[in-house]
Write an enzyme that holds these catalytic residues in place. Sequence first.
Site, mmCIF file in Angstrom:
data_model
loop_
_atom_site.group_PDB
_atom_site.id
_atom_site.type_symbol
_atom_site.label_atom_id
_atom_site.label_comp_id
_atom_site.label_asym_id
_atom_site.label_seq_id
_atom_site.Cartn_x
_atom_site.Cartn_y
_atom_site.Cartn_z
ATOM 1 N N GLU A 179 47.022 2.137 -9.308
ATOM 2 C CA GLU A 179 45.782 1.748 -10.100
ATOM 3 C C GLU A 179 44.985 0.778 -9.313
ATOM 4 O OE1 GLU A 179 43.576 1.875 -12.434
ATOM 5 O OE2 GLU A 179 44.841 2.838 -14.152
ATOM 6 N N ASP A 233 40.358 7.463 -17.948
ATOM 7 C CA ASP A 233 40.880 6.372 -17.349
ATOM 8 C C ASP A 233 40.260 5.511 -16.240
ATOM 9 O OD1 ASP A 233 43.217 4.782 -15.957
ATOM 10 O OD2 ASP A 233 44.530 6.042 -16.687
#
Length: 292
Positions: A17, A199
């Site tokens: 991430e 996302d």
Amino acid sequence: MTQTAKLLLDSQCALGEGPIWHAGRQQLFFFDINEQTLFAVTATGEIADSWLFNEIVAAAAIVDDHTLVLATETGLKQFDLATGGMNRINEIEADNALTRTNDSRVHPSGAFWIGTMTKSETEAPIGAVYHYRNGTLTTLKSGIKIPNATCFSPDGSIAYWSDTPTKKIMQCPTDPATGLPTGDWTLFADVSDHRGYPDGAVVDSQGYLWNARWGGSCVVRHAPDGSIDRVIEVPVSQVTCPAFGGPDLKTLFITTANKNLSVEQLAAEKVAGGLFAIAVDVAGLPETPIAL
């Protein structure tokens, strides 16, 4: 024409991430949230450095060529890349053991928008979105499940954001000088009829939004009106966040995750959790340093 991103680094992240390109260092920084690790890699995918922390770290903002600000599970901390030294800047939900930081990004004003969520992802929506600038922390949203897709128009007049389970990317007007909202949130794109869940996201120099789709094996480029402009295929299912980088900001780097995949899925997606990349025909935007 279908474009497919290629594996750049088989990093095997449980939850890759928060990628950002540091132009001064010519390195991409990204995290494995579940493994409490920060990586620095070159444009060609070579690991330049990595750091293991004793708490969750989810996102970073640039201070200068030697220093980052990390969004950790207890708040913002200044991090010296050479020594590994940490200094507390501001606590964020430090007294709540159930939550951690998640998707976060710096507005063109230098304001850091920081999202929080439950560590389990299954509890009540008790996450929030915060705005930090010049020493002041402001709560922007609460009652959030999984904050994602935080990014901004090139001129800083629009913020984009999603609570992932809703399958909706929202937008609101922001003050270009402060990064604070100046109006209501409205729908930018409803992705419920497309692939996966929204996302992480980033905006390019033309004002188009590139959104990673968790469970959708792709990154989708949305035009400023929310329509789909193109789709970048990624050969794993759990796609988490894109970032522009490289010397000309025309490489799209893409983080992914391998957590929660079954044995059969892991066998089919051997490089899940890897860092992917693809050359694109539009440049991204340089990261704005945080306004401390």
